[in-house]
Design a protein around this motif. Sequence first.
Motif, PDB file in Angstrom:
ATOM      1  N   PRO A   1       0.817  -1.215   0.000  1.00 58.01           N
ATOM      2  CA  PRO A   1       0.000   0.000   0.000  1.00 58.01           C
ATOM      3  C   PRO A   1       0.851   1.265   0.000  1.00 58.01           C
ATOM      4  CG  PRO A   1       0.120  -0.935   2.201  1.00 58.01           C
ATOM      5  CD  PRO A   1       0.804  -1.911   1.287  1.00 58.01           C
ATOM      6  N   MET A   2       0.257   2.344  -0.528  1.00 58.37           N
ATOM      7  CA  MET A   2       0.798   3.687  -0.389  1.00 58.37           C
ATOM      8  C   MET A   2      -0.198   4.484   0.449  1.00 58.37           C
ATOM      9  SD  MET A   2       2.007   4.306  -4.340  1.00 58.37           S
ATOM     10  CE  MET A   2       2.664   5.951  -4.031  1.00 58.37           C
ATOM     11  N   ARG A   3       0.326   5.253   1.404  1.00 59.95           N
ATOM     12  CA  ARG A   3      -0.543   5.992   2.315  1.00 59.95           C
ATOM     13  C   ARG A   3      -0.028   7.414   2.533  1.00 59.95           C
ATOM     14  NH1 ARG A   3      -0.137   0.911   5.144  1.00 59.95           N
ATOM     15  NH2 ARG A   3      -2.121  -0.231   5.111  1.00 59.95           N
ATOM     16  N   THR A   4      -0.944   8.289   2.892  1.00 60.24           N
ATOM     17  CA  THR A   4      -0.565   9.620   3.342  1.00 60.24           C
ATOM     18  C   THR A   4       0.038   9.518   4.737  1.00 60.24           C
ATOM     19  OG1 THR A   4      -2.673  10.098   4.434  1.00 60.24           O
ATOM     20  CG2 THR A   4      -2.525  10.566   2.056  1.00 60.24           C
ATOM     21  N   LEU A   5       0.570  10.635   5.230  1.00 60.10           N
ATOM     22  CA  LEU A   5       1.165  10.630   6.564  1.00 60.10           C
ATOM     23  C   LEU A   5       0.138  10.342   7.656  1.00 60.10           C
ATOM     24  CD1 LEU A   5       3.690  13.625   6.381  1.00 60.10           C
ATOM     25  CD2 LEU A   5       4.110  11.183   5.967  1.00 60.10           C
ATOM     26  N   SER A   6      -1.152  10.588   7.378  1.00 63.04           N
ATOM     27  CA  SER A   6      -2.185  10.284   8.366  1.00 63.04           C
ATOM     28  C   SER A   6      -2.728   8.869   8.217  1.00 63.04           C
ATOM     29  CB  SER A   6      -3.341  11.289   8.262  1.00 63.04           C
ATOM     30  OG  SER A   6      -4.032  11.116   7.037  1.00 63.04           O
TER      31      SER A   6
ATOM     32  N   PHE B   1     -11.359   7.266  -4.956  1.00 62.23           N
ATOM     33  CA  PHE B   1     -10.874   8.427  -5.704  1.00 62.23           C
ATOM     34  C   PHE B   1     -11.560   8.584  -7.064  1.00 62.23           C
ATOM     35  CE2 PHE B   1      -6.545   9.896  -3.967  1.00 62.23           C
ATOM     36  CZ  PHE B   1      -6.963   9.728  -2.658  1.00 62.23           C
ATOM     37  N   THR B   2     -12.403   7.645  -7.442  1.00 68.15           N
ATOM     38  CA  THR B   2     -13.119   7.739  -8.713  1.00 68.15           C
ATOM     39  C   THR B   2     -13.883   9.058  -8.772  1.00 68.15           C
ATOM     40  OG1 THR B   2     -13.353   5.342  -8.770  1.00 68.15           O
ATOM     41  CG2 THR B   2     -14.785   6.603 -10.227  1.00 68.15           C
ATOM     42  N   SER B   3     -13.837   9.698  -9.926  1.00 66.99           N
ATOM     43  CA  SER B   3     -14.462  11.009 -10.173  1.00 66.99           C
ATOM     44  C   SER B   3     -13.746  12.141  -9.454  1.00 66.99           C
ATOM     45  CB  SER B   3     -15.948  11.011  -9.785  1.00 66.99           C
ATOM     46  OG  SER B   3     -16.656  10.041 -10.526  1.00 66.99           O
ATOM     47  N   GLY B   4     -12.496  11.924  -9.043  1.00 64.96           N
ATOM     48  CA  GLY B   4     -11.715  12.985  -8.434  1.00 64.96           C
ATOM     49  C   GLY B   4     -11.361  14.067  -9.443  1.00 64.96           C
TER      50      GLY B   4
ATOM     51  N   LYS C   1     -11.264  11.855  -2.370  1.00 64.87           N
ATOM     52  CA  LYS C   1     -11.731  11.706  -0.994  1.00 64.87           C
ATOM     53  C   LYS C   1     -11.378  10.322  -0.455  1.00 64.87           C
ATOM     54  CE  LYS C   1     -15.564  14.952  -1.619  1.00 64.87           C
ATOM     55  NZ  LYS C   1     -17.038  15.146  -1.576  1.00 64.87           N
ATOM     56  N   ASN C   2     -10.987  10.309   0.808  1.00 61.96           N
ATOM     57  CA  ASN C   2     -10.556   9.064   1.437  1.00 61.96           C
ATOM     58  C   ASN C   2     -11.732   8.222   1.912  1.00 61.96           C
ATOM     59  OD1 ASN C   2      -7.900  10.051   1.281  1.00 61.96           O
ATOM     60  ND2 ASN C   2      -8.048  10.990   3.313  1.00 61.96           N
ATOM     61  N   ASP C   3     -11.556   6.927   1.877  1.00 62.41           N
ATOM     62  CA  ASP C   3     -12.354   6.010   2.665  1.00 62.41           C
ATOM     63  C   ASP C   3     -11.612   5.777   3.991  1.00 62.41           C
ATOM     64  OD1 ASP C   3     -14.425   5.626   0.819  1.00 62.41           O
ATOM     65  OD2 ASP C   3     -13.295   4.084  -0.254  1.00 62.41           O
ATOM     66  N   GLU C   4     -12.329   5.362   4.998  1.00 69.34           N
ATOM     67  CA  GLU C   4     -11.780   5.017   6.317  1.00 69.34           C
ATOM     68  C   GLU C   4     -11.266   6.232   7.083  1.00 69.34           C
ATOM     69  OE1 GLU C   4      -9.285   1.526   6.596  1.00 69.34           O
ATOM     70  OE2 GLU C   4      -9.940   0.856   4.624  1.00 69.34           O
ATOM     71  N   VAL C   5     -10.335   6.990   6.497  1.00 71.78           N
ATOM     72  CA  VAL C   5      -9.774   8.162   7.157  1.00 71.78           C
ATOM     73  C   VAL C   5     -10.502   9.405   6.649  1.00 71.78           C
ATOM     74  CG1 VAL C   5      -7.688   9.546   7.492  1.00 71.78           C
ATOM     75  CG2 VAL C   5      -7.524   7.050   7.374  1.00 71.78           C
ATOM     76  N   ASP C   6     -10.874  10.314   7.545  1.00 69.07           N
ATOM     77  CA  ASP C   6     -11.592  11.519   7.137  1.00 69.07           C
ATOM     78  C   ASP C   6     -10.752  12.387   6.200  1.00 69.07           C
ATOM     79  OD1 ASP C   6     -13.716  10.758   8.705  1.00 69.07           O
ATOM     80  OD2 ASP C   6     -13.193  12.073  10.381  1.00 69.07           O
ATOM     81  N   GLY C   7     -11.445  13.167   5.364  1.00 62.85           N
ATOM     82  CA  GLY C   7     -10.767  14.106   4.489  1.00 62.85           C
ATOM     83  C   GLY C   7     -10.415  13.515   3.141  1.00 62.85           C
ATOM     84  N   GLY C   8      -9.372  14.066   2.535  1.00 63.33           N
ATOM     85  CA  GLY C   8      -8.967  13.608   1.218  1.00 63.33           C
ATOM     86  C   GLY C   8      -7.466  13.728   1.044  1.00 63.33           C
ATOM     87  N   ALA C   9      -6.999  13.502  -0.164  1.00 63.87           N
ATOM     88  CA  ALA C   9      -5.567  13.505  -0.445  1.00 63.87           C
ATOM     89  C   ALA C   9      -5.318  14.030  -1.848  1.00 63.87           C
ATOM     90  CB  ALA C   9      -4.990  12.100  -0.298  1.00 63.87           C
TER      91      ALA C   9
ATOM     92  N   ILE D   1      -6.782  17.511   0.428  1.00 67.31           N
ATOM     93  CA  ILE D   1      -7.092  18.005  -0.914  1.00 67.31           C
ATOM     94  C   ILE D   1      -6.551  19.422  -1.051  1.00 67.31           C
ATOM     95  CG2 ILE D   1      -8.956  18.671  -2.471  1.00 67.31           C
ATOM     96  CD1 ILE D   1     -10.583  16.336  -1.370  1.00 67.31           C
ATOM     97  N   TRP D   2      -5.630  19.611  -1.969  1.00 63.78           N
ATOM     98  CA  TRP D   2      -5.067  20.929  -2.240  1.00 63.78           C
ATOM     99  C   TRP D   2      -5.877  21.633  -3.320  1.00 63.78           C
ATOM    100  CZ3 TRP D   2       0.925  19.832  -2.810  1.00 63.78           C
ATOM    101  CH2 TRP D   2       1.465  19.567  -1.548  1.00 63.78           C
ATOM    102  N   ASP D   3      -5.888  22.967  -3.254  1.00 64.98           N
ATOM    103  CA  ASP D   3      -6.479  23.732  -4.346  1.00 64.98           C
ATOM    104  C   ASP D   3      -5.394  24.055  -5.368  1.00 64.98           C
ATOM    105  OD1 ASP D   3      -4.996  25.928  -3.354  1.00 64.98           O
ATOM    106  OD2 ASP D   3      -6.736  26.775  -2.317  1.00 64.98           O
TER     107      ASP D   3
END
Length: 303
Positions: free
Chosen positions: A46-51, A194-197, A224-232, A288-290
């Motif tokens: 797996p690849m993951r964000t720091l959170s 992440f589909t439709s991101g 948008k993330n599953d399991e962990v709130d927010g997005g990446a 999620i960055w702008d």
Amino acid sequence: MTATPLAVIHDHGTGIGIAVGDVEIASYVYGADIPAFEAPKPYLHPMRTLSGALVSAYRPHDHRWHKGLQMTWSHVSGQNFWGGNTYTHGQGYIPKDNVGSMRHDSFEVIELTGAELAISESLTWVASTGEEWVSERRTLRFHGVDTGRGTWMLDFATELTNIRGEALELGSPTTHGRENAGYTGFFWRGPRGFTSGEIITADGGGGPETMGTTASPWLAYTGKNDEVDGGATMLVFAGTTSRGELTWFVRNDPFPAINPSPAFDEEITLADGDSLALSHRVVVADRIWDRDEIEGFAAEHTP
């Protein structure tokens, strides 16, 4: 920059785990038992964000040979190192006895120096006939961990040398007749959530219409993330190629994927003994960055 040391958390002869704190941000798997039809090869998952949010997919039901982030190739002189059915003009995707594999031979370097992990690996691409066709030397550099900005980076470079004894034709489904399907090379498959991101590129561009374009030096994908709130955010720099140009293959529907393709619509002929060099950079960001934030980061960290 708020730098945090990396750690190697396991290497049991099948994979190298890379962690920041108590989060495994990536696993480089090189010795897994993979079905031959899926074109066995090393991959990152797996690849993951720091959170801890997952940003890669493994063996999705639609394409079992998609495994996180891989270096692969769909059409090589009649061989398929991608996995699955082979696109054949006029027949579509059909099963063939032509699926090769990429054999891990050795690691020359696994060097951890606090904030960076460098890996240097030798591989051999083996055709379905058992013949050795390509000698590969690849490097992976994990770095740029910034807990303040929520980012880590991977630099990936490879040199592919033709050892077949005759020329190799390196192509894609598009070079074989399928329009706008030029996937081949360094390929990321994102998680189903992440589909439709959103797809964002330089100079105000973006969207699915980025498919088949070459102008942007980078491409960002937010989801948008599953399991962990927010997005990446995944920020991919097209990088460099020693032959031709890199063209974006990107989808956000029916699944998320990014690929700076080196042979999107033009084949590369690699003479016996000749080499092809590729390099790419991936940034994994923990929300999620702008556009402004993406453009600012890209300007700072262009390879």
